[in-house]
Enzyme design. Structure first.
Site, PDB file in Angstrom:
ATOM      1  NE  ARG A 118      39.105  -3.385  63.953  1.00 41.19           N
ATOM      2  CZ  ARG A 118      38.182  -2.503  63.622  1.00 41.19           C
ATOM      3  NH1 ARG A 118      37.747  -1.617  64.513  1.00 41.19           N
ATOM      4  NH2 ARG A 118      37.640  -2.505  62.423  1.00 41.19           N
ATOM      5  CG  ASP A 119      34.359  -3.534  63.775  1.00 42.51           C
ATOM      6  OD1 ASP A 119      34.282  -2.662  64.660  1.00 42.51           O
ATOM      7  OD2 ASP A 119      33.768  -3.429  62.696  1.00 42.51           O
ATOM      8  CG  HIS A 179      34.517  -3.623  57.657  1.00 41.03           C
ATOM      9  ND1 HIS A 179      35.178  -4.501  58.492  1.00 41.03           N
ATOM     10  CD2 HIS A 179      33.743  -2.849  58.462  1.00 41.03           C
ATOM     11  CE1 HIS A 179      34.834  -4.255  59.755  1.00 41.03           C
ATOM     12  NE2 HIS A 179      33.963  -3.255  59.761  1.00 41.03           N
ATOM     13  CG  HIS A 212      29.145  -2.749  60.694  1.00 39.36           C
ATOM     14  ND1 HIS A 212      29.207  -2.693  62.063  1.00 39.36           N
ATOM     15  CD2 HIS A 212      30.428  -2.706  60.269  1.00 39.36           C
ATOM     16  CE1 HIS A 212      30.471  -2.605  62.446  1.00 39.36           C
ATOM     17  NE2 HIS A 212      31.231  -2.608  61.380  1.00 39.36           N
ATOM     18  CB  CYS A 267      25.799   0.319  65.240  1.00 38.67           C
ATOM     19  SG  CYS A 267      25.608   1.953  64.539  1.00 38.67           S
ATOM     20  CG  ASN A 280      31.759  -6.269  62.248  1.00 31.30           C
ATOM     21  OD1 ASN A 280      32.359  -5.706  61.352  1.00 31.30           O
ATOM     22  ND2 ASN A 280      31.953  -5.966  63.526  1.00 31.30           N
TER      23      ASN A 280
END
Lengths: 314, 314
Positions: free
Chosen positions: B21-22, B214, B216, B247, B256
């Site tokens: 996903r991310d 979560h 990064h 990012c 991440n």
């Protein structure tokens, strides 16, 4: 105020840039003396005041450190603190004939590494620390003496390291008169809880001895370990520009904890470093042009410091 | 045992792999459905049981998530927990018609980011969370609902984020019935002390609400922040394979926090993850061959886990 607390004020964080020593330990191609001078001058302009600059060794063995005397002269003229390794009598004798401000000696945590790395027992290494202290005390320049306890968090030969051994070595070196004890995660085995445990253990046993920590980022734990060290009260931390300084046991692995990222960590944790991150990151140009084969690491240099928040505070 | 504690046992650490996903949020080229299936299958064999697999959005907007229904089917057949984003009514309605195990909704910490990102106020976003909870509760599949509080540690538009705002949003979402609240450092502003402070603050205000984090690694603090989160009692942490997920505000920056390094951190801190690091790292091959333009990050993949020490303990 003692000489130690003048150089390492106990009420603030001191970051030592070791790129010109540990960062060059394994490289084939290394900066010229002029480039090292430029490196130091520009980092000084960025606010860095503490450097490890080389090793007093026969130039044949380690040509990258052949100019350590010149570099110590440059540091004196820049009015920054210089530290350099001296791993035997001859090195220490050479060191006190230069203006180097600190001699760094090394004792391995394990007998196996001590023999493999220095061909001496740990007891012999500790005795050598004592002789270095005497030599330093009796010299005109009277440098500080630090002992780095190598492989303090795990050994690439012996494996697990008994924290009691580290405490025992630290106590013996403290009795021998060293000004500072460095706990070195030489090849990046440490985890943050282990850092906190060992620092607390050493402090409990040795009282208010001056401690520093030397971290490698081999397994990505460098910044987390530095954070844990700060939480445990450590105020002197080594790092290298761009994370220079690979690991002989892990080709391609990252080296020392990245100095620029360390500055950011400290500021995010509320410790003022006095270092201008933009100016500091620009010094990477010197490393890149002098050592084009070396990989430069670091997150801040990729992302930049946040522009939207005041990151120099919690 | 509640459904929540069955999926997220409170007495252990759960690491969620969000690469599908991310990690795919910004890529131009993305894995085929077959490659995603292989990714999931191999990570499952490595011991990973929790995945974020995509977003319920029009396929035109985000073609990388067009197969989210198929992927949720694959997760069911693999018997692993799948979570997916649903950012509006239609997404949530679509989600409950699949076997996805958890719907992830998002509320921004700041009004500015809420408007820019979702074209709604934070209050409207919170109301939508409530509707999603109702929809989920009334559905046959009855997925968990998590709210991710975006930009919880700093905002790329508004700058500093008031922790009180995060606490207020968390409380409102908790009242709306979410099963879990995720604190998201969406673009990597957080430092470890800030993580610890915010987690403690939310816990103090909300009691024993289920929390996740979560992170990064934009500025290299990811692992240190994860360590701080664990110290503060967080037991559910997101990461992405190879640190995928850049990012948007820092081209070239890391994404991440690296899942593999996160596994290592947890084990070094004494938290058993049940994940085989070697097998996990081998899944990078899938990402590398499917997305050859993406940079893969991670320290463990370069250095390997230590062979000399038992790193699955402190």
């Amino acid at each position: 105020m003692t000489r130690l607390s003048e150089i390492y004020p106990p009420d603030r964080v001191v970051l030592r840039e070791v790129g010109l020593r540990d960062g060059l330990q394994m490289v084939q191609r290394y900066p010229s003396t002029a480039a090292k001078a430029e490196w130091l001058r520009r980092e000084r302009a960025a606010g860095v005041r503490h450097f490890e600059i080389g090793s007093f060794l026969p130039a044949k063995a380690m040509p990258q450190f052949a100019d350590v005397r010149d570099i110590s002269d440059i540091c004196r003229s820049l009015n920054v603190h210089s530290a350099a390794l001296a791993l035997n009598d001859r090195g220490a004798t050479d060191a006190v004939q230069t203006p180097v401000g600190e001699i760094v000696t090394v004792v391995s945590s394990t007998e196996e590494h001590s023999q493999a790395n220095a061909r001496r027992t740990r007891e012999e290494a500790i005795a050598l620390v004592g002789k270095t202290v005497e030599l330093a005390r009796g010299s005109e320049t009277s440098p500080l003496v630090q002992v780095g306890i190598a492989m303090a968090f795990g050994c690439s030969i012996a494996g697990k390291v008994d924290p009691d051994d580290v405490v025992r070595i630290a106590a013996a070196c403290s009795e021998a008169g060293v000004d500072m004890i460095g706990l070195a995660d030489t090849v990046g085995f440490a985890g943050p809880d282990q850092v906190q445990d060992l620092v607390e253990r050493v402090k409990n046993e040795l009282g208010d001895v001056a401690l520093s920590i030397h971290l490698h980022d081999t397994r990505g734990m460098g910044i987390a370990n530095a954070s844990a060290a700060l939480d445990a009260g450590i105020r002197v931390i080594d790092g290298s520009l761009a994370g220079l300084g690979g690991c002989p046991f892990a080709p391609g692995a990252t080296g020392n904890v990245v100095f620029e990222d360390l500055v950011y960590l400290c500021e995010r944790k509320g410790f003022a470093t006095g270092i201008d991150l933009e100016k500091l990151m620009s010094v990477r140009e010197v490393a890149a042009s002098e050592m084009p084969d070396e990989q430069l690491f670091g997150a801040l240099s990729r992302a930049g410091a946040p522009r939207h928040i005041n990151w120099r505070a919690r």
